[in-house]
Motif scaffolding. Structure first.
Motif, PDB file in Angstrom:
ATOM      1  N   VAL A 187       0.927  -1.122   0.008  1.00 47.20           N
ATOM      2  CA  VAL A 187       0.103   0.108  -0.024  1.00 47.20           C
ATOM      3  C   VAL A 187       0.938   1.135  -0.045  1.00 47.20           C
ATOM      4  O   VAL A 187       1.857   1.303   0.809  1.00 47.20           O
ATOM      5  CB  VAL A 187      -1.039   0.126   1.206  1.00 47.20           C
ATOM      6  CG1 VAL A 187      -1.921   1.322   1.157  1.00 47.20           C
ATOM      7  CG2 VAL A 187      -1.879  -1.148   1.318  1.00 47.20           C
ATOM      8  N   THR A 188       0.813   2.062  -0.860  1.00 48.42           N
ATOM      9  CA  THR A 188       1.562   3.328  -1.000  1.00 48.42           C
ATOM     10  C   THR A 188       0.700   4.711  -1.052  1.00 48.42           C
ATOM     11  O   THR A 188      -0.500   4.386  -0.925  1.00 48.42           O
ATOM     12  CB  THR A 188       2.463   3.340  -2.264  1.00 48.42           C
ATOM     13  OG1 THR A 188       1.613   3.598  -3.500  1.00 48.42           O
ATOM     14  CG2 THR A 188       3.077   2.052  -2.628  1.00 48.42           C
ATOM     15  N   PHE A 189       1.681   5.677  -0.960  1.00 47.67           N
ATOM     16  CA  PHE A 189       0.942   6.999  -0.951  1.00 47.67           C
ATOM     17  C   PHE A 189       0.156   7.111  -2.279  1.00 47.67           C
ATOM     18  O   PHE A 189      -0.833   7.725  -2.228  1.00 47.67           O
ATOM     19  CB  PHE A 189       2.103   8.099  -0.716  1.00 47.67           C
ATOM     20  CG  PHE A 189       1.489   9.480  -0.370  1.00 47.67           C
ATOM     21  CD1 PHE A 189       1.597   9.711   0.923  1.00 47.67           C
ATOM     22  CD2 PHE A 189       1.259  10.519  -1.507  1.00 47.67           C
ATOM     23  CE1 PHE A 189       1.175  11.212   1.091  1.00 47.67           C
ATOM     24  CE2 PHE A 189       0.848  11.855  -0.983  1.00 47.67           C
ATOM     25  CZ  PHE A 189       0.632  12.141   0.402  1.00 47.67           C
ATOM     26  N   ALA A 190       0.300   6.521  -3.379  1.00 47.08           N
ATOM     27  CA  ALA A 190      -0.263   6.526  -4.631  1.00 47.08           C
ATOM     28  C   ALA A 190      -1.884   6.124  -4.236  1.00 47.08           C
ATOM     29  O   ALA A 190      -2.769   6.654  -4.715  1.00 47.08           O
ATOM     30  CB  ALA A 190       0.494   5.901  -5.670  1.00 47.08           C
ATOM     31  N   LYS A 202      -3.665   8.532  -2.383  1.00 46.52           N
ATOM     32  CA  LYS A 202      -4.193   9.879  -3.368  1.00 46.52           C
ATOM     33  C   LYS A 202      -5.214   9.191  -3.933  1.00 46.52           C
ATOM     34  O   LYS A 202      -6.346  10.115  -4.024  1.00 46.52           O
ATOM     35  CB  LYS A 202      -3.073  10.291  -4.178  1.00 46.52           C
ATOM     36  CG  LYS A 202      -2.323  10.974  -3.624  1.00 46.52           C
ATOM     37  CD  LYS A 202      -1.049  11.775  -4.482  1.00 46.52           C
ATOM     38  CE  LYS A 202      -1.775  12.694  -5.585  1.00 46.52           C
ATOM     39  NZ  LYS A 202      -0.570  13.295  -6.354  1.00 46.52           N
ATOM     40  N   MET A 242       0.613   8.028   5.445  1.00 41.60           N
ATOM     41  CA  MET A 242       1.168   6.641   5.604  1.00 41.60           C
ATOM     42  C   MET A 242       1.365   6.393   7.118  1.00 41.60           C
ATOM     43  O   MET A 242       1.896   7.037   7.763  1.00 41.60           O
ATOM     44  CB  MET A 242       2.527   6.512   4.733  1.00 41.60           C
ATOM     45  CG  MET A 242       2.363   6.853   3.260  1.00 41.60           C
ATOM     46  SD  MET A 242       1.090   5.945   2.464  1.00 41.60           S
ATOM     47  CE  MET A 242       1.691   4.458   2.660  1.00 41.60           C
ATOM     48  N   ASN A 248       2.498  -2.053   4.826  1.00 39.37           N
ATOM     49  CA  ASN A 248       2.364  -0.414   4.841  1.00 39.37           C
ATOM     50  C   ASN A 248       0.943  -0.090   4.757  1.00 39.37           C
ATOM     51  O   ASN A 248       0.123  -1.104   4.588  1.00 39.37           O
ATOM     52  CB  ASN A 248       2.971  -0.127   3.388  1.00 39.37           C
ATOM     53  CG  ASN A 248       3.990   0.881   3.394  1.00 39.37           C
ATOM     54  OD1 ASN A 248       4.213   1.247   4.827  1.00 39.37           O
ATOM     55  ND2 ASN A 248       4.770   0.985   2.395  1.00 39.37           N
ATOM     56  N   ARG A 285      17.117   3.955   2.746  1.00 40.38           N
ATOM     57  CA  ARG A 285      17.344   2.817   1.812  1.00 40.38           C
ATOM     58  C   ARG A 285      16.569   3.371   0.288  1.00 40.38           C
ATOM     59  O   ARG A 285      15.383   3.670   0.574  1.00 40.38           O
ATOM     60  CB  ARG A 285      17.030   1.470   1.979  1.00 40.38           C
ATOM     61  CG  ARG A 285      17.875   0.596   2.987  1.00 40.38           C
ATOM     62  CD  ARG A 285      17.395  -0.630   3.496  1.00 40.38           C
ATOM     63  NE  ARG A 285      16.160  -0.129   4.374  1.00 40.38           N
ATOM     64  CZ  ARG A 285      15.059  -0.408   4.163  1.00 40.38           C
ATOM     65  NH1 ARG A 285      14.685  -1.339   2.866  1.00 40.38           N
ATOM     66  NH2 ARG A 285      13.949  -0.216   4.964  1.00 40.38           N
ATOM     67  N   PRO A 295      10.131   4.258  -3.398  1.00 42.38           N
ATOM     68  CA  PRO A 295       9.039   3.775  -3.918  1.00 42.38           C
ATOM     69  C   PRO A 295       8.197   2.855  -3.160  1.00 42.38           C
ATOM     70  O   PRO A 295       6.862   3.067  -3.196  1.00 42.38           O
ATOM     71  CB  PRO A 295       9.585   3.033  -5.244  1.00 42.38           C
ATOM     72  CG  PRO A 295      10.981   2.695  -4.573  1.00 42.38           C
ATOM     73  CD  PRO A 295      11.152   3.544  -3.813  1.00 42.38           C
ATOM     74  N   ARG A 296       8.629   2.243  -2.152  1.00 42.88           N
ATOM     75  CA  ARG A 296       7.694   1.573  -1.293  1.00 42.88           C
ATOM     76  C   ARG A 296       6.788   2.137  -0.508  1.00 42.88           C
ATOM     77  O   ARG A 296       5.530   1.872  -0.346  1.00 42.88           O
ATOM     78  CB  ARG A 296       8.704   0.712  -0.431  1.00 42.88           C
ATOM     79  CG  ARG A 296       7.938  -0.452   0.529  1.00 42.88           C
ATOM     80  CD  ARG A 296       8.805  -1.341   1.331  1.00 42.88           C
ATOM     81  NE  ARG A 296       7.826  -1.872   2.081  1.00 42.88           N
ATOM     82  CZ  ARG A 296       7.479  -1.640   3.156  1.00 42.88           C
ATOM     83  NH1 ARG A 296       7.872  -0.548   3.798  1.00 42.88           N
ATOM     84  NH2 ARG A 296       6.692  -2.421   4.114  1.00 42.88           N
ATOM     85  N   VAL A 297       7.071   3.369  -0.048  1.00 45.61           N
ATOM     86  CA  VAL A 297       6.093   4.286   0.597  1.00 45.61           C
ATOM     87  C   VAL A 297       5.422   5.225  -0.308  1.00 45.61           C
ATOM     88  O   VAL A 297       4.066   5.218   0.000  1.00 45.61           O
ATOM     89  CB  VAL A 297       6.835   4.992   1.726  1.00 45.61           C
ATOM     90  CG1 VAL A 297       5.886   6.104   2.347  1.00 45.61           C
ATOM     91  CG2 VAL A 297       7.812   4.051   2.691  1.00 45.61           C
ATOM     92  N   LEU A 298       6.117   5.692  -1.113  1.00 47.41           N
ATOM     93  CA  LEU A 298       5.558   6.910  -2.050  1.00 47.41           C
ATOM     94  C   LEU A 298       4.486   6.402  -3.255  1.00 47.41           C
ATOM     95  O   LEU A 298       3.407   6.848  -3.475  1.00 47.41           O
ATOM     96  CB  LEU A 298       6.413   7.944  -2.489  1.00 47.41           C
ATOM     97  CG  LEU A 298       7.144   8.493  -1.371  1.00 47.41           C
ATOM     98  CD1 LEU A 298       8.076   9.669  -2.007  1.00 47.41           C
ATOM     99  CD2 LEU A 298       6.391   9.262  -0.504  1.00 47.41           C
ATOM    100  N   GLY A 299       5.083   4.876  -3.654  1.00 52.07           N
ATOM    101  CA  GLY A 299       4.220   4.614  -4.958  1.00 52.07           C
ATOM    102  C   GLY A 299       5.048   5.297  -6.218  1.00 52.07           C
ATOM    103  O   GLY A 299       4.367   5.527  -7.021  1.00 52.07           O
ATOM    104  N   ILE A 322       3.381  12.652  -7.271  1.00 50.02           N
ATOM    105  CA  ILE A 322       3.065  11.019  -6.903  1.00 50.02           C
ATOM    106  C   ILE A 322       1.848  10.895  -7.656  1.00 50.02           C
ATOM    107  O   ILE A 322       0.894  11.668  -7.503  1.00 50.02           O
ATOM    108  CB  ILE A 322       2.920  10.929  -5.478  1.00 50.02           C
ATOM    109  CG1 ILE A 322       4.391  11.657  -4.828  1.00 50.02           C
ATOM    110  CG2 ILE A 322       2.657   9.948  -5.075  1.00 50.02           C
ATOM    111  CD1 ILE A 322       4.331  11.433  -3.143  1.00 50.02           C
TER     112      ILE A 322
END
Lengths: 341, 795
Positions: A221-224, A227, A288, A305, B409, B414-418, B475
């Motif tokens: 699961v990401t910030f994308a 959004k 997050m 996440n 790292r 990308p793992r957090v933000l996508g 993003i």
């Protein structure tokens, strides 16, 4: 004999309304009145015959006579009314503009209307409703949300206490922690509920209000996703042309954190009194899930996440309908409530 | 917090950037900023010289002045007593809009035309003084803009800072973010300090007895200063950001604070016993007068700055009255310290003091900025107030504060933000924010925490820094990446919308009332346990969590009656609260319904009537029926809420799920209700527990029913439910339905008795029943009713 009388009554009940409705003149109506309820009318006659009916059947039949009689009288009265109106061509018609009988249908409270809509939009996206206590421990209200004692973020709200260590929850976020404790990911919940702030009650502020909290935890699961999910929500909840903006912010239990603004629903972004000429309305906070929060519920932050969000609905509802005093929601003046739906 | 663009320029070039540009970028990166213009209105205020000043020919108190602002002289009529020829004054020419909104017009005042106004302090928005006009020093340049002269011509921004960003509480701090946002370098203040005094160790000493509360304390001494007002550039800058100028020494400490964010304090050295500083933790019940003149009880464990004998400052919060700088001060001891955030926070909260200093220390100040701050302050004092700066500084630093090493790292981003931020861009952002990259590998970066960023200790914190500067709008949005089937909501939640829709179908208006009520309401009826009281309430009318829903609903009726809305039919789905034991609280969701007054329907075809018990019990029965697919049992109940004999419990399969009845008259009176009220409440969990779903439909009947009516005369004391049960029992398996259709008292039935009439349907599934069979059933029923209820057939 009872059965015959009952049959006759049923026949009258079945035929009389149509016959009366079909009358083309007041004279015809009068004729039917005589036929049914005149001194020698059929209903009057049955009523007299009641005396001869066996005692155990008399009350039931008597009641039925009364019912049919009322029905016929009602129809005759209505038919009489309709001849008060006559169209230009000399035809008679009923006054269709007379208001119909009141149909008592209740209404939801405006805050419920908003909560229901929000809940239903998120249900469509796969979120399940959850719930938690309003008298909450400090652990859930603060500590497990990454706000240890003396954390400056505790000043972001003024909290009511019912005992040392026992606040009235100042946000619905404690339910995040409680739900994560109960299960392993995936977790996808929405929490509508009441929260409290130690504030003086005024036209702009109430010491309790409703929030909707959301949480989605899984692998990848990401910030994308945050959004995408919240944009979808905003487009469905607010008018179609609404623009959405994500602005970095700070909450102790999320990182990165964001405020979500929508273009002002009243002026569509051109600036007005409601948006304080900014063109934007702040409607929810999100972010997050902070790895520290996962630590409290024993989720591995390297594996999972998630994102969380929370929004107050009272102010949004005020803006949406131009309500100038938040206390209207809590006073429940019927003249206010009856305007919704 | 307010910052001025002009001041910001000391730390980063703002060339080509408008206040709006800067505000937008700051807002989009996490510092909410709004342009707020200059401190005072009046771009056209200008410095003028009074050339001539004569008494007005037609008015004793007015003067007619000939004034120049550099061009041709003009005439201004002035009412101030202190105006005189030769003065430098502030002129508001025709067209100027003053701070109070007044616009200057050409006007004839008692026959003399005035072409402007000479201003007093209040008129330009600088203060409240209206005693006389502002008289400027003789060297004030005629024709210069007054705002520029006072250094008040800068555009300003109002910032709303989140509590994790103490570093941004200064012009330099904001400049660091702007540096990363606009790719421009930051500059540091140039400090030219001449240590021309004797060695500081000869003058003073610092002893830290509380290294946990104060890990670092730096002191400098400036001897022989002259206290006086600050120059206008300094006063102007402070005023623009909301700090009141006091005197040159105090103003310098505030200036450094607002510029680079580190709080400083200046003591009058001669008022410090032994000319020395001791830092210790406060003991119990120590009293101390802060420099705002208030004597306070200081909580145990606060950080006290003391001299040789007594406390002289409440560390990190406010100085003491006993050691403040006065007009007679000649020697100054400067303090630049670092205090432990939680210690400052606890004290500030306990004494209720929020100061510029406490706000920064409790969130985390910059522990390395102490040296720069104290050196700069000493240099500025020397420059503005004279004196000699003692050689050296005392740096008591018993507990070295170490920055964290932060590992980021690359995969984490990308793992957090996508979204993947280019590595070069990530490095650029971190470096521009002043976060040193110590090592770079293919895996990621090893960075050092800057001393001014207490919020940055983990990789995720750096991800956030990169994301907020790079821009959240870069993003992408992802929809549909989800797909796990949701679990069912728990039954007690899932039933809530259903209950609501049934109530609405019954014509009830939903209300939402406060869960916090006045104690008198909470004490009205027994709750589930002890009542729960708020310990820190602000209004006693809302100091207890409600124990019962009835007072809340009656209050709604009261408010509506008081506004001539007569008669309400309403429901609420809300909680009641109780304390079960120490540290054990309970909240219970309740569906509550109140009917009072009349149906309120007045259209021509309606029948207006008063609500009664059976309206309510009908609604209650239907709700239970819908929920449990069976009829509830209604039994007598002498609850507190109800008129004796008119209260009932609602049971499903022997379990109580709710109560209903007519509300006690004395309770109605408490709420000024002129009509009878009926109240019902259901325990939502109870209703959820008795929920049933249809498992299998019954086949539609293939044979007709035989219908019979039965009127039984019984003593008043016999209740219909008992008769009904008797009939059902005696009627046998083929008795399909029993309905009470009439209750009669009057001629034909003796006093003390009533006639209850039932309609009975008999049906067999496999044949048409014969009248003789039904006659047998009926006889059995009548016999049973006679035996069990003393009933007889009504003749």
């Amino acid at each position: 004999m009872t059965a015959e009388l009952r049959d006759e009554l049923d026949r009258i009940a079945a035929q009389a309304p149509a016959r009366i409705d079909a009358c083309a003149s007041p004279e015809e109506v009068e004729a039917l009145r005589v036929e049914y309820v005149g001194t020698k009318g059929s209903i009057t006659r049955i009523n007299k015959l009641l005396r001869e009916v066996p005692a155990d059947q008399r009350p039931g039949l008597g009641k039925r006579v009364g019912e049919v009689r009322s029905l016929v009288l009602q129809k005759l009265q209505e038919a009489g009314q309709k001849f008060q109106v006559e169209d230009g061509a000399g035809r008679q018609r009923i006054d269709i503009t007379l208001p119909g009988r009141t149909f008592l249908l209740g209404r939801r409270h405006p805050l419920t209307i908003a909560l229901d809509r929000i809940t239903s939009i998120f249900s469509d996206m796969g979120f399940t409703v959850a719930d938690g206590p309003e008298i909450e421990s400090e652990y859930y209200n603060f500590e497990a949300l990454n706000m240890p004692p003396d954390h400056p973020a505790r000043d972001m709200t003024d909290t009511y206490y019912v005992a040392p260590q026992w606040p009235l929850r100042s946000q619905t976020s404690p339910v995040q922690v409680r739900e994560m404790e109960k299960r392993r990911p995936p977790v996808r919940i929405i929490v509508p509920g009441k929260v409290y702030r130690n504030e003086d009650v005024s036209a702009r502020a109430m010491n309790q209000f409703f929030q909707v909290e959301g949480l989605y935890v899984d692998r990848n699961v990401t910030f994308a996703d945050l959004k995408g999910t919240l944009e979808t929500f905003c487009r469905r909840f607010f008018p179609p042309k609404t623009r959405v903006r994500f602005r970095p912010s700070y909450f102790p239990f999320t990182e990165p954190s964001t405020e979500v603004d929508v273009s002002c629903i009243l002026c569509n972004g051109s600036g007005c009194r409601v948006c304080k000429y900014a063109g934007w309305l702040e409607i929810l906070g999100a972010g997050m899930v902070d790895p520290n929060v996962f630590g409290f519920v024993d989720y591995d932050p390297e594996e999972y996440n998630g994102f969380a969000f929370g929004m107050g609905i009272d102010r949004t509802t005020m803006m949406r309908y131009g309500v100038d005093d938040i206390r209207h929601f809590w006073e429940n003046d019927m003249r206010f409530l009856s305007q919704f739906e | 917090m307010r910052i001025s663009l002009d001041w910001l320029n000391d730390f980063i070039s703002t060339d080509g950037l408008s206040a709006a540009n800067i505000a937008d970028r700051l807002t989009a990166s996490g510092i909410e900023a709004t342009p707020i213009g200059t401190l005072i209105a009046g771009d056209s205020l200008v410095i003028g010289e009074v050339l001539t000043c004569e008494k007005h020919p037609n008015a004793d108190r007015l003067s007619v002045c000939g004034v120049t602002t550099g061009g041709a002289p003009m005439t201004i009529v002035c009412g101030a007593p202190n105006v005189a020829a030769g003065q430098k004054v502030v002129i508001a020419p025709v067209g100027t809009e003053l701070a109070n909104g007044m616009r200057i017009k050409r006007a004839a005042i008692r026959g003399v035309t005035s072409e402007g106004m000479i201003c007093a302090e209040d008129e330009v928005g600088l203060g409240d003084d209206h005693e006389g006009i502002i008289v400027l020093p003789p060297d004030a340049p005629t024709g210069m803009s007054f705002l520029k002269y006072l250094h008040l011509d800068s555009e300003r921004l109002e910032l709303e800072l989140t509590p994790n960003r103490p570093d941004a509480m200064s012009h330099r701090g904001v400049a660091r973010d702007l540096s990363a946002l606009f790719g421009r370098p930051t500059t540091n203040p140039i400090i030219s300090l001449e240590e021309n005094g004797r060695p500081v160790e000869e003058i003073t000493s610092v002893l830290i007895d509380d290294p946990e509360g104060c890990p670092r304390y730096v002191a400098r001494v400036v001897e022989g200063v002259r206290i006086g007002p600050s120059p206008s550039w300094l006063a102007g800058r402070l005023r623009q950001v909301g700090v009141r100028p006091i005197n040159n020494v105090v103003d310098v400490t505030n200036y450094v604070l607002m510029a680079i964010g580190h709080p400083l304090h200046a003591f009058d050295l001669h008022r410090l016993a032994g000319h020395r500083i001791v830092v210790r933790a406060a003991e119990r019940d120590e009293r101390f007068t802060t420099l705002d003149g208030t004597e306070r009880t200081i909580p145990e464990g606060s950080v006290f700055i003391c001299d040789g004998e007594r406390p002289v400052a409440l560390g990190g919060i406010m100085g003491g009255l006993n050691s403040e700088i006065t007009d007679d001060t000649t020697d100054v001891l400067l303090e630049a310290a670092y205090f432990t955030p939680t210690r400052i926070r606890r004290t500030a909260k306990a004494v209720g003091l929020q100061t510029e200093a406490s706000q920064r220390f409790e969130r985390g100040a910059d522990w390395d900025a102490v040296i720069e701050a104290i050196d700069w302050a000493a240099a500025l004092i020397q420059q503005l107030a004279g004196g000699s700066v003692a050689k050296g500084r005392i740096d008591a630093y018993p507990q070295t504060l170490e920055p964290a090493t932060i590992t980021l790292r690359w995969a984490q981003i990308p793992r957090v933000l996508g979204a993947d931020v280019p590595r070069e861009e990530s490095k650029r952002i971190l470096t521009a924010l002043g976060i040193p990259v110590r090592e770079e590998t293919s895996e990621g970066l090893r960075c050092e925490q800057p001393s001014w960023r207490p919020d940055l200790t983990r990789g995720i914190d750096l991800v956030e820094e990169i994301a907020r500067i790079w821009g959240f709008d870069q993003i992408p949005s992802r929809v549909g990446g989800v797909g796990v089937p949701p679990e069912e909501a728990p039954p007690e939640l899932a039933i809530v919308p259903q209950l609501r829709s049934w109530c609405i179908g019954a014509g009830l208006q939903e209300v939402i009332t406060s869960s916090l009520v006045a104690p008198r309401y909470a004490d009205l009826f027994c709750g589930d346990g002890a009542k729960v009281e708020i310990t820190n309430f602000s209004t006693s009318d809302m100091s207890v969590l409600r124990t019962h829903m009835l007072p809340s609903l009656l209050d709604v009726a009261r408010i509506n009656y008081s506004r001539k809305v007569e008669g309400v039919a309403l429901f609420e789905l809300g909680h009641v609260y109780s304390r079960k034991a120490e540290d054990e609280y309970n909240q219970r969701r309740v569906l509550s319904i109140l009917l009072t007054g009349s149906t309120g329907q007045v259209r021509w075809a309606d029948q207006r009537r008063e609500w009664d018990f059976y309206d309510l019990s009908g609604i209650a029965e239907t709700i239970v029926q819908r929920c449990s697919l069976r009829s509830p049992e209604i039994v007598h109940y002498d609850g507190d809420e109800f008129v004796p004999g008119n209260g009932a419990r609602v049971l499903v399969a022997g379990k109580e799920v709710g109560q209903l009845g007519q509300v006690r008259n004395d309770v109605c009176e408490l709420f000024d209700l002129p009509a009878l009220a009926y109240y019902c409440q259901f325990d939502v969990i109870g209703l959820a527990a008795c929920q049933a779903t249809l498992s299998r439909v019954k086949p539609l009947p293939r044979f007709p029913a035989v219908e019979r009516d039965l009127a039984l005369v019984v003593p008043e004391s016999v209740e219909s439910r008992m008769l009904e049960n008797t009939i059902k029992e005696a009627g046998g398996a083929l008795l399909e339905r029993v309905i009470v259709f009439d209750v009669y008292r009057g001629p034909g039935v003796s006093k003390g008795e009533k006639s209850v009439a039932f309609h009975l349907d008999f049906r067999a599934a496999d044949r048409t029943l014969k009248d003789e069979e039904v006659d047998t059933f009926m006889r059995r029923i009548v016999e049973s009713a006679q035996g069990k209820a003393g009933a007889r057939l009504r003749e």
